[in-house]
Design an enzyme around this catalytic site. Structure first.
Site, PDB file in Angstrom:
ATOM      1  N   LYS A 140       0.834  -1.208   0.000  1.00  0.00           N
ATOM      2  CA  LYS A 140       0.000   0.000   0.000  1.00  0.00           C
ATOM      3  C   LYS A 140       0.865   1.254   0.000  1.00  0.00           C
ATOM      4  CE  LYS A 140      -4.107  -1.992   1.044  1.00  0.00           C
ATOM      5  NZ  LYS A 140      -5.331  -1.810   0.259  1.00  0.00           N
ATOM      6  N   LYS A 244     -13.954  -6.951  -5.845  1.00  0.00           N
ATOM      7  CA  LYS A 244     -14.198  -7.402  -4.479  1.00  0.00           C
ATOM      8  C   LYS A 244     -15.639  -7.894  -4.452  1.00  0.00           C
ATOM      9  CE  LYS A 244     -11.045  -4.342  -2.018  1.00  0.00           C
ATOM     10  NZ  LYS A 244      -9.934  -4.482  -2.918  1.00  0.00           N
TER      11      LYS A 244
HETATM   12 MG    MG Z   1      -7.067  -1.864  -3.765  1.00  0.00          MG
END
Ligand code: MG
Length: 319
Positions: A140, A244
């Site tokens: 990230k 997702k």
């Molecule tokens: Mg992502």
């Protein structure tokens, strides 16, 4: 003939992360959700999972719980189709599909990318020192000042095995200029892709950005629901779509759209349990065998409760 009826039960769950997950959306310490069980007239059960991520625009857990409590104890297909909240919709429709369609589960999924801790902690992650061949790692960015993160990035690259691949995920945190800086750096190192560089509503800017650099771009926060996915596709996005499924809404609509348009997808986790994971692998991932990207489900090392080994029924009994 009377419409089939399904008896509903649901239970909350709570899983503390082994270590908190830092993203630009904040610090996440506990994964909470709901496991539901639909039982048909023959007494056969199927489980579904509601795993909301409000930071990605889904409902909150409290809203999901309220919805479950407001439903009658016995449901018809018509009731299920009307469930409006995306994570709830996934949970109910996935349980329903498992009750009404049989697929043969053929064991665990192929390897996934490994999510590293954010910031300099990535440099000490055990997974980078004991990699599988051709591992894919994900890190990230967009959490600390860009120069600091770029310095850690270069160190991380030097530690990764030569055959490893790296994905960066900015969670929509970068400005245009910062995205250009990152992509220039990524191009030099052959990074696999940069996920969601700009905020979710800046898809037309990301379309432009994608033409300027050789590093592939992926949309994630921009395509949280099936409707958003369709919208971005029709706007012309032909890069990667991070899906997702657990917060996307109807899994049947999601599968149909991916099959129809042959999308370049990465199936990705929202730290759901094996209940949603099993459905996603058997009913979605395996329905698109031509998808070539390494999966984004490498999150089991973020928990140490042993749930990964439990069947849906065993997990249900523990709640
Ligand atoms: Mg992502």
């Amino acid at each position: 003939m009377a419409a089939p009826r399904y008896h509903l039960q649901f239970r909350p769950y709570r899983r503390p992360f082994r270590q908190p997950l830092h993203t630009r959306h904040g610090i996440w310490t506990v994964r909470e959700g709901i496991i539901l069980c639909l039982t048909d007239a023959d007494g056969r059960p199927a489980w579904g999972e509601i795993a909301p991520v409000p930071a990605f625009g889904s409902e909150t857990l409290a809203q999901a719980w309220q919805l479950c409590q407001a439903l009658p104890a016995v449901l018809t297909w018509a009731d299920l189709q009307q469930i409006p909240l995306p994570a709830c919709r996934f949970g109910f429709l996935s349980a329903w599909e498992q009750l009404t369609t049989s697929v043969s589960s053929v064991g665990p999924l192929p390897v996934s990318s490994v999510l590293l801790p954010t910031g300099a902690a990535a440099l000490e992650a055990p997974q980078i020192f004991t990699p599988q061949p051709q591992s894919t790692f994900k890190w990230k960015i967009g959490v600390a000042p860009i120069q600091d993160e770029m310095a850690i990035f270069e160190e991380l690259i030097s530690l990764l095995p030569a055959d490893a691949r790296l994905r960066l995920d900015a969670n929509g945190s970068l400005t245009w200029q910062q995205a250009c800086q990152w992509l220039q750096l990524c191009d030099g190192y052959g990074v696999e892709l940069l996920e969601q560089p700009l905020p979710p509503d800046q898809v037309s800017l990301m379309l432009k950005l994608r033409q300027r650099y050789s590093t592939e771009l992926a949309l994630d926060e921009s395509v949280t629901t099936v409707a958003q996915l369709q919208h971005c596709y029709h706007q012309g996005w032909r890069g990667v779509f991070v899906l997702k499924a657990a917060i996307a809404g109807s899994p049947m609509e999601l599968r149909n759209f991916c099959q129809t348009h042959n999308l370049d997808v990465i199936w990705s986790s929202v730290f759901e349990t094996g209940v949603a994971r099993r459905y996603i692998q058997d009913f979605l991932v395996r329905a698109l065998p031509e998808a070539k990207r390494v999966l984004g489900f490498g999150t089991s090392h973020w928990f140490n409760d042993g749930w990964e080994q439990l069947s849906p029924e065993q997990l249900w009994e523990r709640l």
